[in-house]
Design a protein around this motif. Structure first.
Motif, PDB file in Angstrom:
ATOM      1  N   TYR A  93      31.637  31.005  63.331  1.00  0.00           N
ATOM      2  CA  TYR A  93      32.969  30.468  63.642  1.00  0.00           C
ATOM      3  C   TYR A  93      33.835  30.396  62.391  1.00  0.00           C
ATOM      4  N   LEU A  94      35.131  30.387  62.608  1.00  0.00           N
ATOM      5  CA  LEU A  94      36.125  30.206  61.541  1.00  0.00           C
ATOM      6  C   LEU A  94      37.119  29.146  62.000  1.00  0.00           C
ATOM      7  N   GLN A  95      37.624  28.366  61.049  1.00  0.00           N
ATOM      8  CA  GLN A  95      38.578  27.299  61.372  1.00  0.00           C
ATOM      9  C   GLN A  95      39.784  27.400  60.458  1.00  0.00           C
ATOM     10  N   ILE A  96      40.955  27.011  60.963  1.00  0.00           N
ATOM     11  CA  ILE A  96      42.123  26.824  60.104  1.00  0.00           C
ATOM     12  C   ILE A  96      42.752  25.475  60.418  1.00  0.00           C
ATOM     13  N   GLY A  97      43.473  24.931  59.443  1.00  0.00           N
ATOM     14  CA  GLY A  97      44.119  23.629  59.619  1.00  0.00           C
ATOM     15  C   GLY A  97      43.162  22.500  59.315  1.00  0.00           C
ATOM     16  N   GLU A  98      43.244  21.448  60.111  1.00  0.00           N
ATOM     17  CA  GLU A  98      42.466  20.217  59.909  1.00  0.00           C
ATOM     18  C   GLU A  98      41.026  20.451  60.380  1.00  0.00           C
ATOM     19  N   MET A 105      38.642  37.237  62.009  1.00  0.00           N
ATOM     20  CA  MET A 105      38.968  37.267  60.581  1.00  0.00           C
ATOM     21  C   MET A 105      39.867  36.084  60.264  1.00  0.00           C
ATOM     22  N   LEU A 106      39.645  35.461  59.110  1.00  0.00           N
ATOM     23  CA  LEU A 106      40.539  34.413  58.636  1.00  0.00           C
ATOM     24  C   LEU A 106      41.350  34.997  57.485  1.00  0.00           C
ATOM     25  N   ILE A 107      42.679  34.949  57.620  1.00  0.00           N
ATOM     26  CA  ILE A 107      43.557  35.568  56.616  1.00  0.00           C
ATOM     27  C   ILE A 107      44.189  34.464  55.755  1.00  0.00           C
ATOM     28  N   TYR A 108      44.009  34.591  54.442  1.00  0.00           N
ATOM     29  CA  TYR A 108      44.493  33.592  53.488  1.00  0.00           C
ATOM     30  C   TYR A 108      45.927  33.896  53.031  1.00  0.00           C
ATOM     31  N   PRO A 109      46.586  32.903  52.400  1.00  0.00           N
ATOM     32  CA  PRO A 109      47.945  33.135  51.893  1.00  0.00           C
ATOM     33  C   PRO A 109      48.014  34.270  50.861  1.00  0.00           C
ATOM     34  N   GLN A 110      46.890  34.599  50.223  1.00  0.00           N
ATOM     35  CA  GLN A 110      46.865  35.705  49.271  1.00  0.00           C
ATOM     36  C   GLN A 110      46.849  37.062  49.984  1.00  0.00           C
ATOM     37  N   GLY A 111      46.664  37.040  51.296  1.00  0.00           N
ATOM     38  CA  GLY A 111      46.639  38.284  52.057  1.00  0.00           C
ATOM     39  C   GLY A 111      45.231  38.819  52.279  1.00  0.00           C
ATOM     40  N   ASP A 118      58.931  29.974  51.095  1.00  0.00           N
ATOM     41  CA  ASP A 118      58.577  28.680  51.700  1.00  0.00           C
ATOM     42  C   ASP A 118      57.358  28.138  50.960  1.00  0.00           C
ATOM     43  N   SER A 119      57.478  26.921  50.441  1.00  0.00           N
ATOM     44  CA  SER A 119      56.362  26.398  49.647  1.00  0.00           C
ATOM     45  C   SER A 119      55.176  25.997  50.530  1.00  0.00           C
ATOM     46  N   GLU A 120      55.454  25.698  51.807  1.00  0.00           N
ATOM     47  CA  GLU A 120      54.344  25.346  52.707  1.00  0.00           C
ATOM     48  C   GLU A 120      53.653  26.624  53.160  1.00  0.00           C
ATOM     49  N   THR A 121      52.352  26.701  52.925  1.00  0.00           N
ATOM     50  CA  THR A 121      51.648  27.935  53.270  1.00  0.00           C
ATOM     51  C   THR A 121      51.246  27.939  54.740  1.00  0.00           C
ATOM     52  N   ALA A 122      50.680  29.052  55.147  1.00  0.00           N
ATOM     53  CA  ALA A 122      50.167  29.186  56.505  1.00  0.00           C
ATOM     54  C   ALA A 122      48.798  29.849  56.418  1.00  0.00           C
ATOM     55  N   SER A 123      48.052  29.789  57.496  1.00  0.00           N
ATOM     56  CA  SER A 123      46.831  30.597  57.551  1.00  0.00           C
ATOM     57  C   SER A 123      46.637  31.065  58.983  1.00  0.00           C
ATOM     58  N   PHE A 124      45.898  32.141  59.115  1.00  0.00           N
ATOM     59  CA  PHE A 124      45.784  32.816  60.400  1.00  0.00           C
ATOM     60  C   PHE A 124      44.330  33.181  60.689  1.00  0.00           C
ATOM     61  N   ILE A 125      43.990  33.153  61.965  1.00  0.00           N
ATOM     62  CA  ILE A 125      42.745  33.770  62.408  1.00  0.00           C
ATOM     63  C   ILE A 125      43.136  34.874  63.380  1.00  0.00           C
ATOM     64  N   LEU A 126      42.611  36.055  63.130  1.00  0.00           N
ATOM     65  CA  LEU A 126      42.855  37.179  64.031  1.00  0.00           C
ATOM     66  C   LEU A 126      41.500  37.637  64.540  1.00  0.00           C
ATOM     67  N   ALA A 146      43.356  45.590  60.650  1.00  0.00           N
ATOM     68  CA  ALA A 146      44.311  44.685  61.311  1.00  0.00           C
ATOM     69  C   ALA A 146      44.562  43.464  60.436  1.00  0.00           C
ATOM     70  N   ALA A 147      43.480  42.931  59.838  1.00  0.00           N
ATOM     71  CA  ALA A 147      43.613  41.752  58.977  1.00  0.00           C
ATOM     72  C   ALA A 147      44.403  42.101  57.713  1.00  0.00           C
ATOM     73  N   ASP A 148      44.150  43.287  57.158  1.00  0.00           N
ATOM     74  CA  ASP A 148      44.905  43.722  55.972  1.00  0.00           C
ATOM     75  C   ASP A 148      46.390  43.848  56.287  1.00  0.00           C
ATOM     76  N   TYR A 149      46.682  44.439  57.434  1.00  0.00           N
ATOM     77  CA  TYR A 149      48.077  44.602  57.860  1.00  0.00           C
ATOM     78  C   TYR A 149      48.743  43.237  58.055  1.00  0.00           C
ATOM     79  N   LEU A 150      48.030  42.325  58.711  1.00  0.00           N
ATOM     80  CA  LEU A 150      48.564  40.963  58.903  1.00  0.00           C
ATOM     81  C   LEU A 150      48.787  40.283  57.551  1.00  0.00           C
ATOM     82  N   GLY A 151      47.828  40.459  56.625  1.00  0.00           N
ATOM     83  CA  GLY A 151      47.964  39.888  55.283  1.00  0.00           C
ATOM     84  C   GLY A 151      49.211  40.419  54.581  1.00  0.00           C
TER      85      GLY A 151
END
Lengths: 250, 250
Positions: free
Chosen positions: A138-143, A121-127, A101-109, A84-89
């Motif tokens: 635990y995993l965190q994204i953002g601030e 799973m924490l998914i990085y901009p590299q996929g 878009d130069s502003e990146t995003a990050s995801f937790i699934l 699922a994380a690979d597919y989201l990446g």
């Protein structure tokens, strides 16, 4: 800015997110950063999003479309959370390529697929992605920094779901105090291991009585904590060599 | 990494710093980041340093030399704290030009000059500075986020020196838990308004009984705090539209 976190415990998963979105200090709005993709009794997946809203909305929209169009690979067909994380990446990389878009995003699934262990799973901009584990519940994204100490202190696999949820709200509250671009409503969603359905959630806005009471109690306890500490064992500093720039050995 | 902070209160100033220096994860050493420049009865100035050790040592060395060589402008001749910060900024710019080190540094310079108010200044790589004030009783350099919430909660101008010193140690301890590149010994120096001499300091190493006890008590109080909170007012989530990616309104 955004602050989202997911906690993976023996009892289940906690998802928490703020809802403030801002393009610039004079363009602030509210938007949920928590999205659910599930099929009761089969799998439950929860997505948390940080970063460019255009990007995260494009990714969410694509995930929904792939499910409703019964694409060969979608969140209802992938074999496990890593897939699922690979597919989201992969989806995220395609969106980046499409819009540049130069502003990146990050995801937790996070979530659970029937017969497997729940995880996040924490998914990085590299996929690519990392996952929760025994030493990293635990995993965190953002601030992420302001709210990290309370998580480091109290979370391990055996922490109860409700206890962890309170830690998550404290973590979000500490972050909101220190960074105005993170703000209410706070959304919290609990998933109980092997339930394969989403049962409990709460949305706490700025006027929430619970949040006000939590702030009052937490502030009081911390204040008691500081007061309960002994004064520092200060030593006289009579012999400091003036102008040397050096302090004498302690 | 480094974490230093200075707190400016009605009662006086608190300076606190960690002492870990690392070039890379396998090159870790210990170095004081706190330097004193004073003349009893006339002025007291304390410098906190973060960033490139080569740069901060070059700056400190130049400040010392200018005093001992009785340069026209030095920390013992400047008229006020703003002029001291300007002079430090100038020295820092010269060091940057001389060595072309890509790793920047930052400084906090605080203290009191006879007849003036005590304050602290944060000096940026551009050579300019900001100062403490009524609404901003503290300044931080280095890894500032983990330890900020406790400062935001408890510090204002009327906070007592010793109380603020305990907050500073908690702030440093929270940072050390979350970032291994910030480490003991912790140095804390107190300056009492209008004393014009440095009287009290303490250096807490990893084996410090005080630090161990502070950690135990603080941990216990926070744990009590989390336990004293009511469970979150979770709502049943029976009607979530499956696969929509959307949560129902709270």
């Amino acid at each position: 800015m955004t602050y989202c976190l997911a906690i993976a415990l023996d009892e289940g998963l906690v998802f928490a997110s703020d809802s403030r979105v801002h393009d610039s200090p004079d363009q602030v709005s509210t938007n949920s950063k928590m999205h659910c993709f599930g099929a009761s009794g089969q799998r439950q997946l929860v997505l948390l999003c940080a970063g460019s809203l255009a990007t995260t909305q494009a990714v969410v929209s694509r995930l929904q479309k792939d499910i409703s169009h019964c694409a060969a690979v979608n969140l209802h067909t992938v074999d496990d959370l890593a897939a699922a994380a690979d597919y989201l990446g992969e989806v995220y990389l395609q969106v980046q390529e499409q819009y540049d878009d130069s502003e990146t995003a990050s995801f937790i699934l996070g979530g659970q697929i029937a017969g497997q262990r729940p995880a996040a799973m924490l998914i990085y901009p590299q996929g690519n992605h990392i996952t929760t584990g025994i030493d990293t519940p635990y995993l965190q994204i953002g601030e992420s920094k302001y709210g990290k100490p309370v998580l480091d202190r109290f979370l391990d696999l055996s922490t109860g779901l409700d206890h962890a949820a309170r830690c998550a709200v404290i973590s979000l509250d500490s972050t909101m105090r220190s960074n105005v671009s993170v703000g209410e409503p706070i959304e919290v969603l609990l998933y109980e291991t092997d339930s394969l359905c989403l049962q409990h959630r709460v949305k706490l806005d700025a006027e929430s009585g619970y949040l006000r009471e939590l702030r009052r109690l937490w502030d009081m306890k911390l204040r008691e904590g500081v007061q309960s500490l002994q004064p520092l064992p200060m030593q006289p500093l009579a012999d400091i060599p003036e102008n040397s720039g050096e302090l004498p050995p302690g």
